[in-house]
Design a protein around this motif. Structure first.
Motif, mmCIF file in Angstrom:
data_model
loop_
_atom_site.group_PDB
_atom_site.id
_atom_site.type_symbol
_atom_site.label_atom_id
_atom_site.label_comp_id
_atom_site.label_asym_id
_atom_site.label_seq_id
_atom_site.Cartn_x
_atom_site.Cartn_y
_atom_site.Cartn_z
ATOM 1 N N ALA A 1 0.827 -1.209 0.000
ATOM 2 C CA ALA A 1 0.000 0.000 0.000
ATOM 3 C C ALA A 1 0.856 1.251 0.000
ATOM 4 O O ALA A 1 0.596 2.196 0.699
ATOM 5 C CB ALA A 1 -0.928 -0.001 1.202
ATOM 6 N N THR B 1 2.229 -1.284 -9.242
ATOM 7 C CA THR B 1 1.717 -0.582 -8.060
ATOM 8 C C THR B 1 1.154 -1.543 -7.041
ATOM 9 O O THR B 1 0.609 -1.118 -6.030
ATOM 10 C CB THR B 1 0.617 0.430 -8.447
ATOM 11 N N ALA C 1 -6.872 4.522 3.110
ATOM 12 C CA ALA C 1 -8.034 3.666 2.858
ATOM 13 C C ALA C 1 -7.609 2.329 2.243
ATOM 14 O O ALA C 1 -8.152 1.278 2.593
ATOM 15 C CB ALA C 1 -9.026 4.375 1.937
ATOM 16 N N VAL C 2 -6.636 2.360 1.354
ATOM 17 C CA VAL C 2 -6.126 1.132 0.737
ATOM 18 C C VAL C 2 -5.507 0.239 1.800
ATOM 19 O O VAL C 2 -5.758 -0.969 1.836
ATOM 20 C CB VAL C 2 -5.105 1.451 -0.381
ATOM 21 N N ARG C 3 -4.726 0.820 2.680
ATOM 22 C CA ARG C 3 -4.114 0.029 3.760
ATOM 23 C C ARG C 3 -5.170 -0.630 4.636
ATOM 24 O O ARG C 3 -5.048 -1.790 5.021
ATOM 25 C CB ARG C 3 -3.200 0.897 4.602
ATOM 26 N N THR D 1 2.421 4.764 -1.354
ATOM 27 C CA THR D 1 1.801 5.908 -1.983
ATOM 28 C C THR D 1 2.040 5.861 -3.489
ATOM 29 O O THR D 1 3.153 5.660 -3.941
ATOM 30 C CB THR D 1 2.381 7.213 -1.408
ATOM 31 N N TRP E 1 -2.301 9.773 -6.092
ATOM 32 C CA TRP E 1 -3.299 9.412 -5.091
ATOM 33 C C TRP E 1 -3.328 10.467 -3.997
ATOM 34 O O TRP E 1 -2.282 10.882 -3.504
ATOM 35 C CB TRP E 1 -2.945 8.098 -4.427
ATOM 36 N N PRO E 2 -4.502 10.888 -3.568
ATOM 37 C CA PRO E 2 -4.571 11.750 -2.388
ATOM 38 C C PRO E 2 -4.121 10.955 -1.155
ATOM 39 O O PRO E 2 -4.251 9.726 -1.123
ATOM 40 C CB PRO E 2 -6.041 12.127 -2.273
ATOM 41 N N GLU F 1 -5.369 10.516 1.747
ATOM 42 C CA GLU F 1 -6.402 9.722 2.407
ATOM 43 C C GLU F 1 -6.703 8.429 1.644
ATOM 44 O O GLU F 1 -7.162 7.447 2.226
ATOM 45 C CB GLU F 1 -7.690 10.528 2.629
ATOM 46 N N HIS F 2 -6.420 8.396 0.357
ATOM 47 C CA HIS F 2 -6.647 7.175 -0.419
ATOM 48 C C HIS F 2 -5.655 6.083 -0.013
ATOM 49 O O HIS F 2 -6.035 4.920 0.119
ATOM 50 C CB HIS F 2 -6.542 7.463 -1.922
ATOM 51 N N THR F 3 -4.414 6.445 0.198
ATOM 52 C CA THR F 3 -3.410 5.476 0.637
ATOM 53 C C THR F 3 -3.824 4.845 1.963
ATOM 54 O O THR F 3 -3.737 3.634 2.137
ATOM 55 C CB THR F 3 -2.028 6.143 0.762
#
Length: 53
Positions: A8, A44, A21-23, A10, A14-15, A17-19
């Motif tokens: 996960a 990625t 959320a992915v985590r 960066t 990506w913003p 907060e998206h990173t």
């Protein structure tokens, strides 16, 4: 299973907060007993999840 940096990291564009959320979703899916996951070494990162129950 905790998320690894490679799972996960960066991704450019990506913003922040998206990173995060992915985590969270990767950690949730890999910890669940009703899913099986496979991480693939892709540019990625790629995670395949299959629901088993």
């Amino acid at each position: 299973m905790a998320t690894t940096d490679a799972a996960a990291r960066t991704v450019r564009g990506w913003p922040a907060e998206h990173t995060a959320a992915v985590r969270r979703i990767i950690d949730d899916l890999t910890d669940r007993q009703d899913f099986r996951t496979v991480r693939l070494a892709w540019s990625t990162g790629l995670l395949m999840a299959v629901r088993t129950a």
